[in-house]
Design a protein around this motif. Structure first.
Motif, short mmCIF file in Angstrom:
data_model
loop_
_atom_site.label_atom_id
_atom_site.label_comp_id
_atom_site.label_asym_id
_atom_site.label_seq_id
_atom_site.Cartn_x
_atom_site.Cartn_y
_atom_site.Cartn_z
N ALA A 231 -24.54 25.78 4.57
CA ALA A 231 -24.03 24.44 4.29
C ALA A 231 -24.32 24.05 2.84
CB ALA A 231 -24.65 23.42 5.24
N GLY A 232 -23.27 23.68 2.13
CA GLY A 232 -23.42 23.26 0.73
C GLY A 232 -23.31 24.38 -0.28
N LEU A 233 -23.31 25.63 0.17
CA LEU A 233 -23.21 26.76 -0.74
C LEU A 233 -21.74 27.16 -0.84
CD1 LEU A 233 -26.30 28.91 0.35
CD2 LEU A 233 -26.17 27.06 -1.35
N GLU A 234 -20.95 26.31 -1.45
CA GLU A 234 -19.52 26.51 -1.53
C GLU A 234 -19.06 26.29 -2.97
OE1 GLU A 234 -17.95 23.67 1.14
OE2 GLU A 234 -18.75 24.64 2.95
N ALA A 235 -18.14 27.13 -3.43
CA ALA A 235 -17.58 27.01 -4.77
C ALA A 235 -16.27 27.78 -4.82
CB ALA A 235 -18.56 27.54 -5.83
N PRO A 236 -15.34 27.38 -5.71
CA PRO A 236 -14.07 28.10 -5.80
C PRO A 236 -14.21 29.55 -6.23
CG PRO A 236 -13.93 25.94 -6.86
CD PRO A 236 -15.37 26.20 -6.58
N ASP A 237 -15.32 29.88 -6.90
CA ASP A 237 -15.47 31.25 -7.40
C ASP A 237 -16.46 32.07 -6.60
OD1 ASP A 237 -17.72 29.87 -8.18
OD2 ASP A 237 -17.81 30.75 -10.20
N TYR A 238 -16.72 31.65 -5.36
CA TYR A 238 -17.62 32.43 -4.51
C TYR A 238 -17.18 32.25 -3.06
CZ TYR A 238 -21.93 34.96 -3.42
OH TYR A 238 -22.84 35.92 -3.02
N GLN A 239 -17.14 33.33 -2.32
CA GLN A 239 -16.63 33.31 -0.95
C GLN A 239 -17.60 33.98 0.01
OE1 GLN A 239 -12.39 34.38 -0.03
NE2 GLN A 239 -13.35 36.17 0.92
N TRP A 240 -17.83 33.36 1.18
CA TRP A 240 -18.64 33.94 2.24
C TRP A 240 -17.74 34.43 3.36
CZ3 TRP A 240 -23.63 34.59 1.12
CH2 TRP A 240 -24.24 33.73 0.20
N GLU A 241 -18.07 35.58 3.92
CA GLU A 241 -17.31 36.13 5.04
C GLU A 241 -18.27 36.56 6.15
OE1 GLU A 241 -13.80 38.10 2.22
OE2 GLU A 241 -14.99 39.37 3.57
N ILE A 242 -17.96 36.18 7.37
CA ILE A 242 -18.75 36.56 8.54
C ILE A 242 -17.86 37.39 9.47
CG2 ILE A 242 -20.00 35.74 10.58
CD1 ILE A 242 -20.59 33.16 9.02
N SER A 243 -18.37 38.52 9.94
CA SER A 243 -17.58 39.36 10.85
C SER A 243 -18.48 39.97 11.92
CB SER A 243 -16.84 40.46 10.08
OG SER A 243 -17.76 41.36 9.49
N HIS A 244 -17.83 40.50 12.95
CA HIS A 244 -18.53 41.11 14.08
C HIS A 244 -17.96 42.51 14.31
CE1 HIS A 244 -20.35 37.22 15.34
NE2 HIS A 244 -19.23 36.73 14.82
N PRO A 245 -18.27 43.46 13.44
CA PRO A 245 -17.70 44.81 13.58
C PRO A 245 -18.43 45.62 14.64
CG PRO A 245 -19.18 44.76 11.71
CD PRO A 245 -19.14 43.35 12.26
N ARG A 246 -17.79 46.69 15.04
CA ARG A 246 -18.39 47.63 15.98
C ARG A 246 -18.15 49.05 15.45
NH1 ARG A 246 -19.19 47.57 21.78
NH2 ARG A 246 -17.97 45.64 21.89
N ALA A 247 -19.22 49.79 15.24
CA ALA A 247 -19.08 51.18 14.81
C ALA A 247 -18.54 52.00 15.97
CB ALA A 247 -20.42 51.74 14.34
N PRO A 248 -17.71 53.01 15.70
CA PRO A 248 -17.18 53.86 16.79
C PRO A 248 -18.32 54.45 17.61
CG PRO A 248 -16.06 54.32 14.72
CD PRO A 248 -17.19 53.40 14.38
N GLY A 249 -18.29 54.20 18.92
CA GLY A 249 -19.32 54.73 19.80
C GLY A 249 -20.55 53.86 19.92
N ALA A 250 -20.66 52.79 19.12
CA ALA A 250 -21.82 51.91 19.20
C ALA A 250 -21.75 51.07 20.47
CB ALA A 250 -21.88 51.00 17.98
N PRO A 251 -22.90 50.75 21.08
CA PRO A 251 -22.88 50.05 22.36
C PRO A 251 -22.52 48.58 22.27
CG PRO A 251 -25.14 50.40 21.63
CD PRO A 251 -24.26 51.14 20.66
N ALA A 252 -22.64 47.97 21.08
CA ALA A 252 -22.38 46.53 20.95
C ALA A 252 -21.90 46.23 19.54
CB ALA A 252 -23.66 45.74 21.26
N THR A 253 -21.42 45.01 19.36
CA THR A 253 -20.98 44.60 18.03
C THR A 253 -22.18 44.33 17.14
OG1 THR A 253 -20.88 42.29 18.73
CG2 THR A 253 -18.84 43.58 18.88
N MET A 254 -21.95 44.41 15.84
CA MET A 254 -22.95 44.06 14.85
C MET A 254 -22.55 42.71 14.24
SD MET A 254 -23.58 47.76 13.00
CE MET A 254 -23.85 49.24 13.98
N LEU A 255 -23.35 42.21 13.34
CA LEU A 255 -23.06 40.97 12.64
C LEU A 255 -23.21 41.20 11.15
CD1 LEU A 255 -22.54 37.85 12.76
CD2 LEU A 255 -25.02 37.59 12.69
N THR A 256 -22.20 40.81 10.37
CA THR A 256 -22.28 40.96 8.92
C THR A 256 -21.99 39.63 8.24
OG1 THR A 256 -19.96 41.56 8.57
CG2 THR A 256 -21.50 43.36 9.09
#
Length: 278
Positions: free
Chosen positions: A232-257
């Motif tokens: 919260a508050g860490l926002e600017a036009p020249d900086y972007q945050w991305e949140i994702s929930h990928p899963r490696a092939p064969g991994a038992p669950a999703t990860m968080l990035t």
């Protein structure tokens, strides 16, 4: 926040260095089995391009984690050979000696002086990475880490192998599963020393320690909602945050990035804030 404030043995300064090394070697083996580098490499390639740098600063490196495998995949899949600096608050001296002995060919070095992830020296410039370590940071420190990367417009890649989306009570069932995992994965540890074998099978101290720390690390992992609160508050036009929930092939669950990217051109600037990726 859903994240729970609990302790892991490896967080304590008094924790014996020999046991700490055994834990970090096990974690490195687990990353190889899970294929963490397959998730981290493309994230890191994007961050290197966005930051226009060929340097990576890994924080809380322990025994090296998946960074060695990640650098190999970066070269194979993306044609990138960044200079990687591994750091830790409690540097693993054996891992540092082994990695540094490889010389410049690997383009990876391990600093043997202590580096606090919450106070990264200005001399360490490059894409910052935190692999399965961000959950160790209490909210004020975690916020400081994010804010420092944001204010200095340094790219940041955070990866956790758990997304803490399960009900709280369920994480404690991971303790018996964790003990079994240690028994099964220990033969895959490299280098595998007699101490690791004895403390796993003859005197099973490591299975209990690792199973506890593993279950607790799940409960301490920041959820997506927790991360949004920290950002919260860490926002600017020249900086972007991305949140994702990928899963490696064969991994038992999703990860968080969580990835923070400096944006260099007006054409590439989306609306500021936090972006959700599938």
């Amino acid at each position: 926040m859903k994240r729970m404030s609990l302790f892991e043995f490896e967080d304590f300064r008094w924790f014996p260095g020999g046991l700490r090394e055994c834990l970090t070697l096990y974690i490195a083996a687990m990353h190889r089995v899970l294929g963490t580098e397959r998730i981290l490499a493309p994230l890191l390639a994007r961050a290197l391009e966005a930051a226009a740098t060929d340097r990576v600063v890994d924080l809380c490196s322990g025994g090296g984690g998946p960074l060695l495998q990640t650098t190999a995949r970066l070269e194979a899949d993306h044609g990138l050979r960044p200079d990687v600096t591994l750091t830790d608050l409690y540097p693993n001296t054996d891992a540092a000696a082994r990695i540094n002995a490889a010389g410049d060919a690997a383009r990876v070095r391990y600093l043997q002086n202590s580096v606090d992830a919450g106070q990264v020296p200005d001399t360490l410039q490059g894409v910052r990475t935190m692999v399965c370590s961000f959950h160790h940071m209490p909210p004020p420190v975690a916020r400081r880490i994010l804010q420092d990367a944001f204010e200095k417009r340094q790219a940041l890649c955070v990866l956790e192998i758990s997304d803490n989306s399960q009900p709280r009570w369920l994480w404690w069932t991971a303790i018996p599963a964790g003990v079994l995992m240690v028994l099964l994965l220990t033969p895959l540890i490299r280098p595998l020393r007699l101490r690791q074998v004895l403390l796993t099978y003859a005197l099973p101290v490591l299975p209990l320690l690792i199973a506890w720390d593993g279950a607790v690390s799940n409960a301490r992992t920041y959820t997506e909602e927790d991360l949004r609160e920290l950002l919260a508050g860490l926002e600017a036009p020249d900086y972007q945050w991305e949140i994702s929930h990928p899963r490696a092939p064969g991994a038992p669950a999703t990860m968080l990035t969580l990835v923070g990217l400096p944006l260099r051109t007006q054409a590439s600037r989306p609306e500021p804030g936090v972006r959700q990726e599938a």
